[in-house]
Design a protein around this motif. Structure first.
Motif, PDB file in Angstrom:
ATOM      1  N   LEU A  68       0.895  -0.962   0.167  1.00  0.00           N
ATOM      2  CA  LEU A  68      -0.138   0.194  -0.300  1.00  0.00           C
ATOM      3  C   LEU A  68       0.562   1.041  -0.244  1.00  0.00           C
ATOM      4  O   LEU A  68       0.992   2.146   0.519  1.00  0.00           O
ATOM      5  N   PHE A  69       1.948   1.430  -1.273  1.00  0.00           N
ATOM      6  CA  PHE A  69       2.647   2.341  -1.120  1.00  0.00           C
ATOM      7  C   PHE A  69       2.168   2.911  -3.239  1.00  0.00           C
ATOM      8  O   PHE A  69       1.461   2.827  -3.534  1.00  0.00           O
ATOM      9  N   LEU A  70       1.888   4.114  -2.987  1.00  0.00           N
ATOM     10  CA  LEU A  70       1.678   5.090  -3.683  1.00  0.00           C
ATOM     11  C   LEU A  70       2.132   4.772  -4.363  1.00  0.00           C
ATOM     12  O   LEU A  70       2.153   4.453  -6.122  1.00  0.00           O
ATOM     13  N   GLY A  71       3.784   4.668  -5.016  1.00  0.00           N
ATOM     14  CA  GLY A  71       4.659   4.953  -5.867  1.00  0.00           C
ATOM     15  C   GLY A  71       6.296   3.594  -5.707  1.00  0.00           C
ATOM     16  O   GLY A  71       6.051   3.564  -4.281  1.00  0.00           O
ATOM     17  N   PRO A  72       7.034   3.447  -6.531  1.00  0.00           N
ATOM     18  CA  PRO A  72       7.696   2.467  -6.770  1.00  0.00           C
ATOM     19  C   PRO A  72       8.673   2.864  -5.495  1.00  0.00           C
ATOM     20  O   PRO A  72       9.989   2.723  -6.385  1.00  0.00           O
ATOM     21  N   GLY A  73       8.792   3.130  -4.471  1.00  0.00           N
ATOM     22  CA  GLY A  73       9.949   4.099  -3.848  1.00  0.00           C
ATOM     23  C   GLY A  73      11.602   2.982  -3.491  1.00  0.00           C
ATOM     24  O   GLY A  73      11.749   1.924  -4.000  1.00  0.00           O
ATOM     25  N   GLY A  74      12.305   3.679  -2.881  1.00  0.00           N
ATOM     26  CA  GLY A  74      13.578   3.082  -2.556  1.00  0.00           C
ATOM     27  C   GLY A  74      13.051   1.607  -1.227  1.00  0.00           C
ATOM     28  O   GLY A  74      12.934   0.431  -1.752  1.00  0.00           O
ATOM     29  N   HIS A  75      11.304   1.553  -1.493  1.00  0.00           N
ATOM     30  CA  HIS A  75      11.094   0.853   0.471  1.00  0.00           C
ATOM     31  C   HIS A  75      10.606  -1.193  -1.273  1.00  0.00           C
ATOM     32  O   HIS A  75      11.309  -1.653  -0.464  1.00  0.00           O
ATOM     33  N   LEU A  76       9.770  -0.316  -1.642  1.00  0.00           N
ATOM     34  CA  LEU A  76       9.187  -1.198  -3.082  1.00  0.00           C
ATOM     35  C   LEU A  76      10.747  -1.512  -3.623  1.00  0.00           C
ATOM     36  O   LEU A  76      10.475  -2.468  -4.042  1.00  0.00           O
ATOM     37  N   CYS A  77      11.538  -1.060  -3.913  1.00  0.00           N
ATOM     38  CA  CYS A  77      12.289  -1.288  -4.738  1.00  0.00           C
ATOM     39  C   CYS A  77      13.454  -2.377  -3.765  1.00  0.00           C
ATOM     40  O   CYS A  77      14.052  -2.734  -5.420  1.00  0.00           O
ATOM     41  N   ARG A  78      13.902  -1.605  -2.714  1.00  0.00           N
ATOM     42  CA  ARG A  78      14.842  -2.263  -2.129  1.00  0.00           C
ATOM     43  C   ARG A  78      14.751  -3.349  -1.453  1.00  0.00           C
ATOM     44  O   ARG A  78      15.024  -4.490  -1.235  1.00  0.00           O
ATOM     45  N   ALA A 101       2.440  -1.647  -6.828  1.00  0.00           N
ATOM     46  CA  ALA A 101       2.507  -0.258  -6.055  1.00  0.00           C
ATOM     47  C   ALA A 101       0.902   0.613  -6.628  1.00  0.00           C
ATOM     48  O   ALA A 101       0.103   0.290  -7.404  1.00  0.00           O
ATOM     49  N   LEU A 102       0.129   1.340  -5.424  1.00  0.00           N
ATOM     50  CA  LEU A 102      -1.159   1.416  -5.409  1.00  0.00           C
ATOM     51  C   LEU A 102      -1.200   2.510  -6.780  1.00  0.00           C
ATOM     52  O   LEU A 102      -1.991   2.733  -7.861  1.00  0.00           O
ATOM     53  N   GLY A 103      -0.590   3.340  -6.633  1.00  0.00           N
ATOM     54  CA  GLY A 103      -0.161   4.269  -7.979  1.00  0.00           C
ATOM     55  C   GLY A 103       0.077   3.971  -9.888  1.00  0.00           C
ATOM     56  O   GLY A 103      -0.203   4.582 -10.352  1.00  0.00           O
ATOM     57  N   GLU A 104       0.466   1.913  -9.562  1.00  0.00           N
ATOM     58  CA  GLU A 104       0.017   2.143 -10.845  1.00  0.00           C
ATOM     59  C   GLU A 104      -0.740   1.074 -11.229  1.00  0.00           C
ATOM     60  O   GLU A 104      -1.415   1.038 -12.361  1.00  0.00           O
ATOM     61  N   LEU A 108      -7.699   2.961 -10.194  1.00  0.00           N
ATOM     62  CA  LEU A 108      -6.834   3.753  -8.686  1.00  0.00           C
ATOM     63  C   LEU A 108      -6.611   4.869  -8.931  1.00  0.00           C
ATOM     64  O   LEU A 108      -7.736   5.793  -7.915  1.00  0.00           O
ATOM     65  N   LEU A 109      -6.480   5.327  -9.985  1.00  0.00           N
ATOM     66  CA  LEU A 109      -5.493   6.615 -10.136  1.00  0.00           C
ATOM     67  C   LEU A 109      -6.781   7.740 -10.811  1.00  0.00           C
ATOM     68  O   LEU A 109      -7.161   8.610 -10.179  1.00  0.00           O
ATOM     69  N   ALA A 110      -7.990   7.067 -11.219  1.00  0.00           N
ATOM     70  CA  ALA A 110      -8.765   7.765 -12.205  1.00  0.00           C
ATOM     71  C   ALA A 110      -9.987   7.620 -10.989  1.00  0.00           C
ATOM     72  O   ALA A 110     -10.449   8.667 -11.299  1.00  0.00           O
TER      73      ALA A 110
END
Length: 122
Positions: A68-78, A101-104, A108-110
């Motif tokens: 439940l992260f909006l974007g694929p930042g460091g936590h999701l990538c590493r 990630a949720l933002g993908e 959901l974005l719509a």
């Protein structure tokens, strides 16, 4: 039995988790035969490993983890891939899936955009 783990960052304020708990309740209503739980990367419990262990102990043979992260930042990538690799090694007979990630999600974005526009004054 199938499991769904909603994986969030975590925070010091316990009230921060309320929307995630509500999301788990809604998912449980929509998938009544599934085990649904919330897990946290840090600052809150249960951890992802603890939540998955509880689901496996309760009989889950397949677990989907939804970050439940909006974007694929460091936590999701590493961090997230390492955590998932450890779970797959610990439970080789359990099937694991992960969601993006949720933002993908365009859906959901719509929905968020529609809510934002509807919330604007005038």
């Amino acid at each position: 039995m199938n499991g769904l783990v909603l994986f969030a960052h975590g925070a010091r304020d316990p009230q921060w988790a309320a929307p995630f708990q509500r999301l788990a309740e809604l998912a449980t209503i929509q998938r009544p035969g599934w085990q649904v739980s919330v897990a946290y990367l840090e600052l809150m419990t249960p951890s992802l490993a603890e939540a998955v262990a509880a689901q496996v102990e309760a009989g889950a043979s397949h677990v989907t983890v939804a970050p439940l992260f909006l974007g694929p930042g460091g936590h999701l990538c590493r961090d997230f891939p390492v955590l998932m690799d450890k779970l797959r090694a610990r439970y080789p007979s359990v099937g694991f899936d992960t969601l993006p990630a949720l933002g993908e999600s365009e859906t959901l974005l719509a929905a968020i955009a529609a809510w934002l526009v509807a919330s604007l004054p005038g």
